[in-house]
Design an enzyme around this catalytic site. Structure first.
Site, PDB file in Angstrom:
ATOM      1  N   LYS A  54      33.898   5.396 -16.667  1.00 56.77           N
ATOM      2  CA  LYS A  54      33.645   3.961 -16.738  1.00 56.77           C
ATOM      3  C   LYS A  54      34.946   3.192 -16.975  1.00 56.77           C
ATOM      4  O   LYS A  54      35.120   2.070 -16.481  1.00 56.77           O
ATOM      5  CB  LYS A  54      32.642   3.670 -17.848  1.00 56.77           C
ATOM      6  CG  LYS A  54      32.343   2.196 -18.040  1.00 56.77           C
ATOM      7  CD  LYS A  54      31.333   1.980 -19.158  1.00 56.77           C
ATOM      8  CE  LYS A  54      31.086   0.478 -19.372  1.00 56.77           C
ATOM      9  NZ  LYS A  54      30.110   0.240 -20.452  1.00 56.77           N
ATOM     10  N   TYR A 130     -13.696  24.423   3.043  1.00 60.37           N
ATOM     11  CA  TYR A 130     -12.576  24.285   3.981  1.00 60.37           C
ATOM     12  C   TYR A 130     -11.930  22.932   3.712  1.00 60.37           C
ATOM     13  O   TYR A 130     -12.372  22.172   2.843  1.00 60.37           O
ATOM     14  CB  TYR A 130     -13.021  24.409   5.443  1.00 60.37           C
ATOM     15  CG  TYR A 130     -14.213  23.563   5.850  1.00 60.37           C
ATOM     16  CD1 TYR A 130     -14.067  22.205   6.134  1.00 60.37           C
ATOM     17  CD2 TYR A 130     -15.480  24.132   5.978  1.00 60.37           C
ATOM     18  CE1 TYR A 130     -15.147  21.436   6.524  1.00 60.37           C
ATOM     19  CE2 TYR A 130     -16.572  23.363   6.363  1.00 60.37           C
ATOM     20  CZ  TYR A 130     -16.403  22.022   6.638  1.00 60.37           C
ATOM     21  OH  TYR A 130     -17.471  21.259   7.022  1.00 60.37           O
ATOM     22  N   HIS A 186     -15.496   7.599   4.417  1.00 60.06           N
ATOM     23  CA  HIS A 186     -14.135   7.976   4.818  1.00 60.06           C
ATOM     24  C   HIS A 186     -13.092   7.194   4.023  1.00 60.06           C
ATOM     25  O   HIS A 186     -12.143   6.651   4.573  1.00 60.06           O
ATOM     26  CB  HIS A 186     -13.943   7.784   6.322  1.00 60.06           C
ATOM     27  CG  HIS A 186     -14.821   8.679   7.139  1.00 60.06           C
ATOM     28  ND1 HIS A 186     -14.888   8.605   8.511  1.00 60.06           N
ATOM     29  CD2 HIS A 186     -15.671   9.674   6.785  1.00 60.06           C
ATOM     30  CE1 HIS A 186     -15.750   9.513   8.960  1.00 60.06           C
ATOM     31  NE2 HIS A 186     -16.227  10.175   7.924  1.00 60.06           N
ATOM     32  N   GLY A 215     -24.630   9.020   5.085  1.00 58.39           N
ATOM     33  CA  GLY A 215     -23.696  10.116   4.818  1.00 58.39           C
ATOM     34  C   GLY A 215     -22.525   9.717   3.952  1.00 58.39           C
ATOM     35  O   GLY A 215     -21.495  10.400   3.942  1.00 58.39           O
ATOM     36  N   GLU A 238     -24.040  11.829   0.752  1.00 54.06           N
ATOM     37  CA  GLU A 238     -23.362  13.066   0.348  1.00 54.06           C
ATOM     38  C   GLU A 238     -23.307  13.222  -1.170  1.00 54.06           C
ATOM     39  O   GLU A 238     -23.641  14.270  -1.711  1.00 54.06           O
ATOM     40  CB  GLU A 238     -21.928  13.084   0.907  1.00 54.06           C
ATOM     41  CG  GLU A 238     -21.842  13.318   2.404  1.00 54.06           C
ATOM     42  CD  GLU A 238     -22.020  14.780   2.777  1.00 54.06           C
ATOM     43  OE1 GLU A 238     -21.891  15.646   1.899  1.00 54.06           O
ATOM     44  OE2 GLU A 238     -22.288  15.048   3.960  1.00 54.06           O
ATOM     45  N   ASN A 325      -4.061  -2.331   7.811  1.00 53.50           N
ATOM     46  CA  ASN A 325      -4.196  -3.720   7.401  1.00 53.50           C
ATOM     47  C   ASN A 325      -5.664  -4.025   7.141  1.00 53.50           C
ATOM     48  O   ASN A 325      -6.531  -3.522   7.838  1.00 53.50           O
ATOM     49  CB  ASN A 325      -3.694  -4.653   8.495  1.00 53.50           C
ATOM     50  CG  ASN A 325      -2.180  -4.622   8.660  1.00 53.50           C
ATOM     51  OD1 ASN A 325      -1.443  -4.581   7.683  1.00 53.50           O
ATOM     52  ND2 ASN A 325      -1.726  -4.648   9.900  1.00 53.50           N
ATOM     53  N   ARG A 345      -3.341  -7.605  11.631  1.00 56.54           N
ATOM     54  CA  ARG A 345      -4.167  -8.294  10.647  1.00 56.54           C
ATOM     55  C   ARG A 345      -5.176  -9.225  11.335  1.00 56.54           C
ATOM     56  O   ARG A 345      -6.273  -9.457  10.821  1.00 56.54           O
ATOM     57  CB  ARG A 345      -3.268  -9.065   9.674  1.00 56.54           C
ATOM     58  CG  ARG A 345      -3.947  -9.459   8.377  1.00 56.54           C
ATOM     59  CD  ARG A 345      -2.928  -9.869   7.336  1.00 56.54           C
ATOM     60  NE  ARG A 345      -2.003  -8.768   7.085  1.00 56.54           N
ATOM     61  CZ  ARG A 345      -2.245  -7.753   6.282  1.00 56.54           C
ATOM     62  NH1 ARG A 345      -3.406  -7.702   5.638  1.00 56.54           N
ATOM     63  NH2 ARG A 345      -1.370  -6.795   6.099  1.00 56.54           N
ATOM     64  N   PHE A 373       0.594 -10.628   3.056  1.00 57.89           N
ATOM     65  CA  PHE A 373       0.733 -12.025   3.466  1.00 57.89           C
ATOM     66  C   PHE A 373       0.420 -12.238   4.943  1.00 57.89           C
ATOM     67  O   PHE A 373       0.363 -11.304   5.738  1.00 57.89           O
ATOM     68  CB  PHE A 373       2.131 -12.560   3.139  1.00 57.89           C
ATOM     69  CG  PHE A 373       3.266 -11.855   3.853  1.00 57.89           C
ATOM     70  CD1 PHE A 373       3.405 -11.892   5.234  1.00 57.89           C
ATOM     71  CD2 PHE A 373       4.225 -11.163   3.122  1.00 57.89           C
ATOM     72  CE1 PHE A 373       4.454 -11.272   5.881  1.00 57.89           C
ATOM     73  CE2 PHE A 373       5.297 -10.531   3.759  1.00 57.89           C
ATOM     74  CZ  PHE A 373       5.405 -10.588   5.141  1.00 57.89           C
ATOM     75  N   ASP A 378      -2.716 -17.718  12.156  1.00 59.41           N
ATOM     76  CA  ASP A 378      -3.821 -17.334  13.045  1.00 59.41           C
ATOM     77  C   ASP A 378      -5.046 -16.837  12.285  1.00 59.41           C
ATOM     78  O   ASP A 378      -6.180 -17.178  12.634  1.00 59.41           O
ATOM     79  CB  ASP A 378      -3.365 -16.309  14.085  1.00 59.41           C
ATOM     80  CG  ASP A 378      -2.425 -15.259  13.520  1.00 59.41           C
ATOM     81  OD1 ASP A 378      -2.342 -15.124  12.278  1.00 59.41           O
ATOM     82  OD2 ASP A 378      -1.752 -14.566  14.315  1.00 59.41           O
ATOM     83  N   ARG A 420       1.119  -7.527  -3.602  1.00 53.43           N
ATOM     84  CA  ARG A 420       0.652  -6.907  -2.363  1.00 53.43           C
ATOM     85  C   ARG A 420      -0.074  -5.614  -2.702  1.00 53.43           C
ATOM     86  O   ARG A 420       0.305  -4.913  -3.637  1.00 53.43           O
ATOM     87  CB  ARG A 420       1.836  -6.615  -1.439  1.00 53.43           C
ATOM     88  CG  ARG A 420       1.432  -6.168  -0.046  1.00 53.43           C
ATOM     89  CD  ARG A 420       2.651  -5.830   0.797  1.00 53.43           C
ATOM     90  NE  ARG A 420       3.223  -4.542   0.394  1.00 53.43           N
ATOM     91  CZ  ARG A 420       4.328  -4.034   0.941  1.00 53.43           C
ATOM     92  NH1 ARG A 420       4.973  -4.697   1.869  1.00 53.43           N
ATOM     93  NH2 ARG A 420       4.783  -2.860   0.537  1.00 53.43           N
TER      94      ARG A 420
END
Length: 424
Positions: A54, A130, A186, A215, A238, A325, A345, A373, A378, A420
């Site tokens: 240093k 599995y 999922h 399911g 399930e 997204n 998005r 964001f 749109d 975010r």
């Protein structure tokens, strides 16, 4: 001998620090005796190296035996004077030595930590039928019984565990308060609602997407009573997770032998999350931040009502636990539409609105949440055309003002959270 001759030169005094660290790596290679290895963790030497490096402006640091040749070259000069760049180069070398040394120590402890973890987990390791697909072998390591008691059903599969984890993630943010129900498929939440009773919460969650619920994984923060169990029993699922089951509800649900019932003791999430990739793994802090009223920053002329704020925060929770997204639409603390896992998005926004309309929901007066964001206005324009009048998003785009301007011109309230919630 060299150092003894320095006082005959009329040169500025420069401090010289020479350090040889304890041979930690050599000791690890030579023995497995932990006490002997720990004894070779140098403390003072590292402090000397860092302090000298240093202060390289006034100090020559020689951090290892590998640098003796450099020192000898300096001392063999007619005048053993060092330039600033030479001292800076030795300082750089010193920090490389200290970094390597600390990394070697970390690697030793990390290897022992993994070894100890798998030793502790060995008794609770379970071979799964599995992995994600039948040709993939899979094993779960960990004390799962500390979190769940399996009351009935077949052995849990790899995919079951991944979905159960996702269910725990979302319900952990709704564990306290009114009865809540979530339906996942999922790893994505396709139904989510809060209501005064667990039966009403189930009805509202299922209504969000009764097709995807087939399911799926079901989770509640409240005891499952007979009325709710009777309705759930009509659906193929399930796994059903809850903190408790009324005796008559338990008796009814366990008649279907393959359906898994899990009773949870807690929904605490680990502070860090891990994922294997490439030729190693990555670790990150778990996203434990839950958006609250304190995070909300109104950025439009029109501020959301208290009822809208409650829905906006609920929508932010839903969006946080959907694959990016993502867009989540909420009305009266019920997820009525979602678009997730989209590369655009805009596509996520269109999907959320289309799903809401497909299942008979009126999006007029609903609120919208985005996990990140809006780079352009749109999405808020599409939402406006569907009757949505309040939006929650993290903000942070260099073009935030475009979305804000659109909202101001069309009577839409928008709040930023500053957080975010990507989920990859």
């Amino acid at each position: 001998d060299h150092l003894g001759q320095l006082d005959k030169y009329d040169i500025p005094t420069i401090d010289l620090i020479v350090v040889d660290l304890y041979p930690f790596e050599e000791t690890v290679a030579a023995t497995e005796e932990e006490a002997q290895i720990i004894e070779q963790i140098d403390i003072g030497g590292i402090a000397l190296i860092r302090a000298a490096a240093k202060n390289y402006g006034d100090v020559v640091i020689v951090p290892s035996r590998a640098d003796y040749a450099t020192l000898k070259d300096i001392l063999d000069r007619e005048k053993p004077v060092t330039e600033m760049e030479e001292r800076r180069a030795l300082a750089r070398r010193a920090f490389a030595v200290s970094s390597h040394y600390d990394t070697a120590i970390f690697n030793y402890f990390n290897a022992r930590g993994e070894e100890d973890y798998f030793k502790r987990s060995e008794m609770t390791a379970r071979s799964l039928r599995y992995g994600e697909n039948p040709h993939q072998k899979a094993t779960f390591y960990g004390p799962l019984n500390e979190m769940f008691e399996q009351l009935s059903g077949k052995e849990l599969s790899y995919n079951n565990l991944v979905d159960i984890d996702a269910a725990v993630q979302v319900m952990s943010e709704l564990e306290e308060g009114d009865p809540s129900f979530a339906v996942l498929k999922h790893t994505n939440t396709c139904g989510l609602a809060v209501r005064p009773t667990v039966e009403a919460a189930w009805d509202a969650a299922l209504a969000g997407d009764p097709v995807s619920a087939f399911g799926g994984i079901l989770i509640s923060n409240s005891e499952i009573d007979l009325a709710t169990a009777t309705k759930i029993n009509q659906l193929f699922y399930e796994v059903l997770i809850a903190p408790s089951f009324a005796p008559d509800a338990h008796d009814l649900l366990t008649k279907k032998k393959k359906r898994v019932l899990l009773k949870y003791s807690h929904l605490r999430r680990p502070a860090q999350s891990f994922k294997s990739l490439l030729n190693g793994l990555v670790a990150q802090d778990t996203d434990l931040h839950q958006d609250s009223n304190d995070d909300l920053r109104s950025v439009t002329e029109l501020e959301p009502t208290e009822e809208q704020k409650a829905d906006l925060l609920f929508a932010a929770t839903a969006a946080k636990h959907l694959k990016s997204n993502t867009i989540a639409l909420v009305k009266n603390r019920q997820l009525i539409g979602m678009g997730c896992g989209q590369t655009s998005r805009v596509d996520a926004c269109k999907q959320a609105i289309a799903k809401a309309h497909a299942f008979g929901f009126d999006t007029t007066g609903a609120v919208m949440a985005s996990d990140a964001f809006f780079p352009f206005p749109d999405c808020v324009e599409i939402a406006d055309n569907a009757g949505i009048k309040a939006v929650i998003q993290p903000g942070g785009s260099i073009k935030d003002q475009l979305s804000i301007d659109y909202c101001n011109e069309n009577g839409i309230a928008m709040v930023f959270t500053g957080y975010r919630h990507f989920k990859h």
